[in-house]
Write a protein that holds these residues in place. Structure first.
Motif, PDB file in Angstrom:
ATOM      1  N   SER B  43      -6.798  -1.500   3.366  1.00 22.49           N
ATOM      2  CA  SER B  43      -5.968  -1.883   3.862  1.00 22.49           C
ATOM      3  C   SER B  43      -6.422  -3.339   4.338  1.00 22.49           C
ATOM      4  CB  SER B  43      -5.519  -1.132   5.581  1.00 22.49           C
ATOM      5  OG  SER B  43      -4.987   0.303   4.765  1.00 22.49           O
ATOM      6  N   GLU B  85       0.541  -0.122   5.818  1.00 23.31           N
ATOM      7  CA  GLU B  85       0.460   1.426   5.855  1.00 23.31           C
ATOM      8  C   GLU B  85       0.969   2.081   6.880  1.00 23.31           C
ATOM      9  OE1 GLU B  85      -3.944   2.068   5.844  1.00 23.31           O
ATOM     10  OE2 GLU B  85      -3.759   4.053   6.294  1.00 23.31           O
ATOM     11  N   ASP B 161       0.907  -0.775   0.855  1.00 25.46           N
ATOM     12  CA  ASP B 161      -0.050   0.078   1.268  1.00 25.46           C
ATOM     13  C   ASP B 161       0.139   1.541   1.252  1.00 25.46           C
ATOM     14  OD1 ASP B 161      -2.839   0.781   2.412  1.00 25.46           O
ATOM     15  OD2 ASP B 161      -2.845  -0.765   3.743  1.00 25.46           O
ATOM     16  N   GLU B 162      -0.595   2.291   0.434  1.00 23.31           N
ATOM     17  CA  GLU B 162      -0.431   3.880   0.504  1.00 23.31           C
ATOM     18  C   GLU B 162       0.943   4.307   0.593  1.00 23.31           C
ATOM     19  OE1 GLU B 162      -3.213   6.458   1.584  1.00 23.31           O
ATOM     20  OE2 GLU B 162      -4.803   4.734   2.297  1.00 23.31           O
TER      21      GLU B 162
HETATM   22 MG   LIG Z   1      -5.534   2.002   4.765  1.00 22.39          MG
END
Ligand SMILES: [Mg+2]
Ligand SMILES: Nc1ncnc2c1ncn2[C@@H]1O[C@H](COP(=O)(O)OP(=O)(O)OP(=O)(O)O)[C@@H](O)[C@H]1O
Lengths: 295, 236
Positions: B43, B85, B161-162
């Motif tokens: 991140s 994220e 992000d994810e």
């Molecule tokens: Mg992360």
């Protein structure tokens, strides 16, 4: 019985003007997350602007809105951009920077004292304006005309600001920033510019409130302080950041102040207002009217 | 010239260095995955690219133009959109308002209506829910809004992000299919993921990040078969 209805109506009218004086406070808090202690002083500056505009030109006191509102917007925008923003940037990583509050307190002192220096301590009033002392007679009741105008202006302003926040790109960007600064910056929003605009809008609403006050209220250098204290109580009652809440909170205080004296001495009505304020703070810190930010 | 070219960046939170001498490239049209465990610095890397967390040294170039010193709004203007994220929706705003804020930047703002139509075509669920307050959506729907909001900014490079974080397996499949579609429509994608199998299988290339350093890079299909990755990330 008539007295109570009459007092209630006048209380609602004056209360919505209180709400208008507090609207900018709640907007600025909603976006910047700091209490602007200079808000009353901005109201005071707006009142002097309105007073001199009307006195010098002889225009209708409400016509002063077209001058005072934009001038106050610029004033707020510039103040935030040159005085407050640098502190925000220096304290970048602090969520609710105390130093900003200290700076707004400094601005309050400077504005009040500068005004004292320039205009002196005397009370000024627009004695011969067309609204002064006007009463509307309904049956046996007397309704204050300048306060009625003020109430209508407060409602229109609240609706206008609400519309702006809901329906324009800038309004949406301001709301987004108030909810999540970092996410907003990932949308390409410059948070400091948003702060400038929010501060400008807050100052402009103070300017509009000032215009509604001068037809029946004295203008003097520390006039803002009275409204500051009421303003803090109102925004806590209504919910910090809530525009409708500011109006509602103002109206509650207006009614207590105006109906209360029928039953008790004025000091008691003040005690009730502060008592209510404390109860709300303890029981429902997000304010009587729901969410943290309803826009 | 690569679309995105990162050379030897270091990133620190105060005294704590999190990214060490990292270099990475993304070519136009690619889907690139960054994989790595918790706390590897994935991140932080995306935050460095988007200007939220400036690198203390090294260079980041996009379209050949250095951006490592630019604030987030300028990075967005240049065409990099970072979907953070945890989705980070504007929780009290409607789905539609969230999407509209996504198109705040000047370039995207010119044809919001058109982009909104395309986003609704890609994610029809969002149109059904356009007036719902973001906070009240399910996790999967929220992720769709986050991705849609990113697309509204008209990215040349979309950084995710994810996106599969915290979602049920069936929704994870949906999300990855959506990412595939976005890539097929010509948007370059840089994706951080812990779901290594899914993300590598739709990527062209991948980087493996451990303790803030790139420890492995290569074609996605080679990484999937790599014994170290099999053991450390696929649990085989
Ligand atoms: Mg992360
Ligand atoms: N704001 C912060 N302040 C200090 N340290 C931080 C901060 N954010 C992250 N870190 C540290 O930096 C390191 C990398 O964090 P990062 O969030 O980039 O990891 P990640 O690879 O994204 O992990 P995850 O998969 O859990 O999201 C971690 O050790 C973390 O504790």
């Amino acid at each position: 019985m008539y007295y109570i209805i009459e007092d209630t109506i006048n209380g609602i009218l004056m209360g919505s003007i209180y709400g208008l004086t507090a609207m900018g406070l709640t907007i600025i808090f909603g976006v910047l997350k700091v209490v602007n202690f200079a808000h009353g002083s901005m109201l005071m500056v707006g009142m002097y602007l309105a007073y001199w505009a009307v006195t010098l030109s002889g225009m209708h006191p409400y016509l002063a809105i077209v001058l005072v509102a934009p001038a106050m917007f610029l004033f707020g925008y510039t103040l935030q951009n040159f005085v407050i923003k640098p502190i925000f940037i220096a304290e970048k990583n602090v969520r609710e920077p105390l130093t900003v509050i200290i700076v707004t307190t400094g601005i309050w002192y400077i504005l009040d004292n500068l005004t004292l220096l320039i205009f002196g301590p005397q009370y000024r009033s627009l004695a011969d304006n067309p609204l002064n002392g006007q009463m509307l007679e309904i049956g046996e009741m007397f309704i204050s005309v300048p306060k009625l105008y003020g109430c209508i202006t407060a409602v229109i302003t609240a609706l206008g600001v609400y519309w702006f926040f809901q329906k324009t790109d800038m309004g949406r960007a301001i709301r987004a920033t108030s909810m999540d600064r970092e996410a907003a910056s990932l949308m390409g929003i410059n948070q400091y510019k948003i702060y400038n605009v929010a501060f400008g809008i807050g100052a402009a609403t103070a300017g509009i409130a000032a215009v509604t006050l001068v037809p029946f209220y004295n203008v003097f250098p520390t006039v803002g302080v009275l409204f500051d204290i009421k303003g803090f109580i109102i925004v806590v009652l209504g919910g910090l950041g809530s525009i409708g809440g500011a109006l509602a909170g103002g109206i509650i205080i207006g009614i207590i102040e105006s109906v209360g004296p029928q039953f008790m001495t004025a000091t008691w009505t003040e005690a009730i207002v502060y008592g209510l304020f404390l109860v709300v703070l303890f029981v429902k810190p997000s304010g009587l009217f729901g969410q943290k930010h309803d826009w | 010239m690569s679309l995105l070219e990162i050379n030897n960046i270091d990133v620190s939170y105060g005294d704590v260095q999190v990214i060490f001498d990292l270099s990475l490239k993304v070519e136009k049209g690619e889907v690139v995955s960054i994989i790595g465990g918790n706390g590897a610095g994935k991140s932080t890397l995306l935050r460095a690219i988007s200007g939220l967390m400036p690198a203390s040294s090294g260079t980041i170039a996009f379209h050949g133009v250095p951006i490592q010193a630019e604030p987030p709004e300028n990075v967005v203007a240049s065409g990099i959109i970072h979907v953070p994220e945890g989705r980070r929706l504007f929780s009290l705003m409607s789905v539609k308002d969230n999407l509209l804020v996504g198109a705040y930047n000047k370039r995207a703002n010119k044809d919001v209506a058109e982009t909104l139509k395309n986003v609704y075509k890609l994610l029809p669920r969002l149109q059904e829910r356009e007036n719902q307050i973001a906070m009240t959506l399910s996790g999967g729907e929220q992720q769709m809004v986050a991705i849609g909001r990113g697309l509204m900014g008209q990215p040349h490079l979309l950084m995710l992000d994810e996106p599969s974080l915290g979602l049920a397996p069936i929704l994870i499949k949906d999300i990855f299919e959506t990412v595939r579609k976005i890539a097929d429509q010509g948007t370059t994608v840089l994706m951080v993921e812990q779901d290594v199998k899914h993300s590598l299988s739709l990527s062209d290339r991948g980087y493996v990040l451990e303790h803030g350093r790139v420890v492995m890079e290569g074609k996605a299909e080679d990484l999937i078969d790599d014994p170290h990755i099999k053991e450390a990330y696929l649990g085989i």
